[in-house]
Design a protein around this motif. Structure first.
Motif, PDB file in Angstrom:
ATOM      1  N   LYS A   1      65.354  25.878  72.373  1.00 37.91           N
ATOM      2  CA  LYS A   1      66.592  26.632  72.620  1.00 37.91           C
ATOM      3  C   LYS A   1      67.760  26.003  71.868  1.00 37.91           C
ATOM      4  CE  LYS A   1      65.552  28.501  77.199  1.00 37.91           C
ATOM      5  NZ  LYS A   1      65.936  28.457  78.629  1.00 37.91           N
ATOM      6  N   GLN A   2      67.816  24.666  71.886  1.00 35.51           N
ATOM      7  CA  GLN A   2      68.882  23.978  71.152  1.00 35.51           C
ATOM      8  C   GLN A   2      68.777  24.257  69.655  1.00 35.51           C
ATOM      9  OE1 GLN A   2      68.647  19.841  72.186  1.00 35.51           O
ATOM     10  NE2 GLN A   2      69.206  20.206  74.322  1.00 35.51           N
ATOM     11  N   LYS A   3      67.569  24.225  69.136  1.00 33.98           N
ATOM     12  CA  LYS A   3      67.353  24.509  67.719  1.00 33.98           C
ATOM     13  C   LYS A   3      67.757  25.945  67.402  1.00 33.98           C
ATOM     14  CE  LYS A   3      63.776  24.233  64.171  1.00 33.98           C
ATOM     15  NZ  LYS A   3      62.361  23.930  63.898  1.00 33.98           N
ATOM     16  N   LYS A   4      67.387  26.891  68.270  1.00 40.48           N
ATOM     17  CA  LYS A   4      67.735  28.302  68.068  1.00 40.48           C
ATOM     18  C   LYS A   4      69.255  28.489  68.091  1.00 40.48           C
ATOM     19  CE  LYS A   4      66.590  32.899  69.821  1.00 40.48           C
ATOM     20  NZ  LYS A   4      67.879  33.404  70.309  1.00 40.48           N
ATOM     21  N   ASP A   5      69.932  27.801  69.005  1.00 41.39           N
ATOM     22  CA  ASP A   5      71.394  27.883  69.067  1.00 41.39           C
ATOM     23  C   ASP A   5      72.031  27.339  67.790  1.00 41.39           C
ATOM     24  OD1 ASP A   5      71.262  28.997  71.594  1.00 41.39           O
ATOM     25  OD2 ASP A   5      71.699  27.103  72.634  1.00 41.39           O
ATOM     26  N   MET A   6      71.509  26.221  67.300  1.00 41.33           N
ATOM     27  CA  MET A   6      72.039  25.634  66.068  1.00 41.33           C
ATOM     28  C   MET A   6      71.827  26.587  64.888  1.00 41.33           C
ATOM     29  SD  MET A   6      71.179  21.985  64.188  1.00 41.33           S
ATOM     30  CE  MET A   6      70.887  21.206  65.754  1.00 41.33           C
ATOM     31  N   ILE A   7      70.662  27.182  64.823  1.00 41.62           N
ATOM     32  CA  ILE A   7      70.374  28.146  63.758  1.00 41.62           C
ATOM     33  C   ILE A   7      71.310  29.340  63.873  1.00 41.62           C
ATOM     34  CG2 ILE A   7      68.654  29.807  62.919  1.00 41.62           C
ATOM     35  CD1 ILE A   7      66.543  27.626  63.459  1.00 41.62           C
ATOM     36  N   GLY A   8      71.569  29.808  65.091  1.00 46.01           N
ATOM     37  CA  GLY A   8      72.501  30.918  65.296  1.00 46.01           C
ATOM     38  C   GLY A   8      73.895  30.592  64.781  1.00 46.01           C
ATOM     39  N   ARG A   9      74.348  29.365  65.035  1.00 43.85           N
ATOM     40  CA  ARG A   9      75.668  28.951  64.530  1.00 43.85           C
ATOM     41  C   ARG A   9      75.678  28.879  63.007  1.00 43.85           C
ATOM     42  NH1 ARG A   9      75.031  25.473  68.915  1.00 43.85           N
ATOM     43  NH2 ARG A   9      74.629  23.689  67.553  1.00 43.85           N
ATOM     44  N   LEU A  10      74.593  28.378  62.426  1.00 45.65           N
ATOM     45  CA  LEU A  10      74.499  28.342  60.956  1.00 45.65           C
ATOM     46  C   LEU A  10      74.521  29.743  60.365  1.00 45.65           C
ATOM     47  CD1 LEU A  10      71.811  25.580  60.359  1.00 45.65           C
ATOM     48  CD2 LEU A  10      74.169  25.554  59.545  1.00 45.65           C
ATOM     49  N   ILE A  11      73.794  30.659  61.010  1.00 42.75           N
ATOM     50  CA  ILE A  11      73.757  32.045  60.536  1.00 42.75           C
ATOM     51  C   ILE A  11      75.166  32.628  60.520  1.00 42.75           C
ATOM     52  CG2 ILE A  11      73.047  34.387  61.201  1.00 42.75           C
ATOM     53  CD1 ILE A  11      70.345  33.120  62.068  1.00 42.75           C
ATOM     54  N   GLU A  12      75.923  32.412  61.586  1.00 39.86           N
ATOM     55  CA  GLU A  12      77.286  32.944  61.632  1.00 39.86           C
ATOM     56  C   GLU A  12      78.165  32.344  60.544  1.00 39.86           C
ATOM     57  OE1 GLU A  12      78.330  35.563  63.352  1.00 39.86           O
ATOM     58  OE2 GLU A  12      76.210  35.655  63.915  1.00 39.86           O
ATOM     59  N   ARG A  13      78.032  31.049  60.313  1.00 40.29           N
ATOM     60  CA  ARG A  13      78.825  30.392  59.268  1.00 40.29           C
ATOM     61  C   ARG A  13      78.465  30.934  57.889  1.00 40.29           C
ATOM     62  NH1 ARG A  13      78.546  24.079  60.088  1.00 40.29           N
ATOM     63  NH2 ARG A  13      79.878  24.166  58.254  1.00 40.29           N
ATOM     64  N   ILE A  14      77.186  31.107  57.642  1.00 49.97           N
ATOM     65  CA  ILE A  14      76.753  31.596  56.331  1.00 49.97           C
ATOM     66  C   ILE A  14      77.136  33.063  56.158  1.00 49.97           C
ATOM     67  CG2 ILE A  14      74.744  32.076  54.870  1.00 49.97           C
ATOM     68  CD1 ILE A  14      73.506  29.494  56.056  1.00 49.97           C
ATOM     69  N   ARG A  15      77.010  33.860  57.214  1.00 53.78           N
ATOM     70  CA  ARG A  15      77.432  35.269  57.118  1.00 53.78           C
ATOM     71  C   ARG A  15      78.893  35.370  56.729  1.00 53.78           C
ATOM     72  NH1 ARG A  15      74.580  37.605  62.451  1.00 53.78           N
ATOM     73  NH2 ARG A  15      72.570  38.053  61.532  1.00 53.78           N
ATOM     74  N   SER A  16      79.740  34.539  57.335  1.00 54.12           N
ATOM     75  CA  SER A  16      81.161  34.605  56.993  1.00 54.12           C
ATOM     76  C   SER A  16      81.378  34.152  55.546  1.00 54.12           C
ATOM     77  CB  SER A  16      81.998  33.763  57.960  1.00 54.12           C
ATOM     78  OG  SER A  16      81.715  32.405  57.818  1.00 54.12           O
ATOM     79  N   LEU A  17      80.591  33.193  55.095  1.00 54.61           N
ATOM     80  CA  LEU A  17      80.697  32.718  53.721  1.00 54.61           C
ATOM     81  C   LEU A  17      80.272  33.795  52.734  1.00 54.61           C
ATOM     82  CD1 LEU A  17      81.076  29.740  52.324  1.00 54.61           C
ATOM     83  CD2 LEU A  17      78.634  29.995  51.970  1.00 54.61           C
ATOM     84  N   VAL A  18      79.156  34.451  53.036  1.00 54.94           N
ATOM     85  CA  VAL A  18      78.597  35.469  52.134  1.00 54.94           C
ATOM     86  C   VAL A  18      79.462  36.727  52.125  1.00 54.94           C
ATOM     87  CG1 VAL A  18      76.607  36.991  51.779  1.00 54.94           C
ATOM     88  CG2 VAL A  18      76.246  34.595  52.281  1.00 54.94           C
TER      89      VAL A  18
END
Length: 67
Positions: A42-59
């Protein structure tokens, strides 16, 4: 060390891979037999979710023109 920036296409590929991993983790969490393992996933999934949001805003940022 001088690191090169990634291209938009490379970031989009990373985003796609992270989204796939996030979906896979959802299944792994459901099938985890032990509480500790489930919590780590769950912690790993949450971290990945935060990365996805950061990358989406970047892209999604417009490309700066060099005019």
């Amino acid at each position: 060390m001088n690191a090169e920036l990634l291209s938009r296409e490379e970031w989009e590929l990373i985003l796609e891979l992270l989204e796939r991993e996030e979906a896979d983790l959802h299944c792994e969490i459901r099938h985890a037999r032990f509480y500790d393992v489930r919590e780590l996933l769950k912690q790993k999934k949450d971290m990945i979710g935060r990365l996805i949001e950061r990358i989406r805003s970047l892209v999604s940022e417009p490309v700066a023109s060099s005019a």
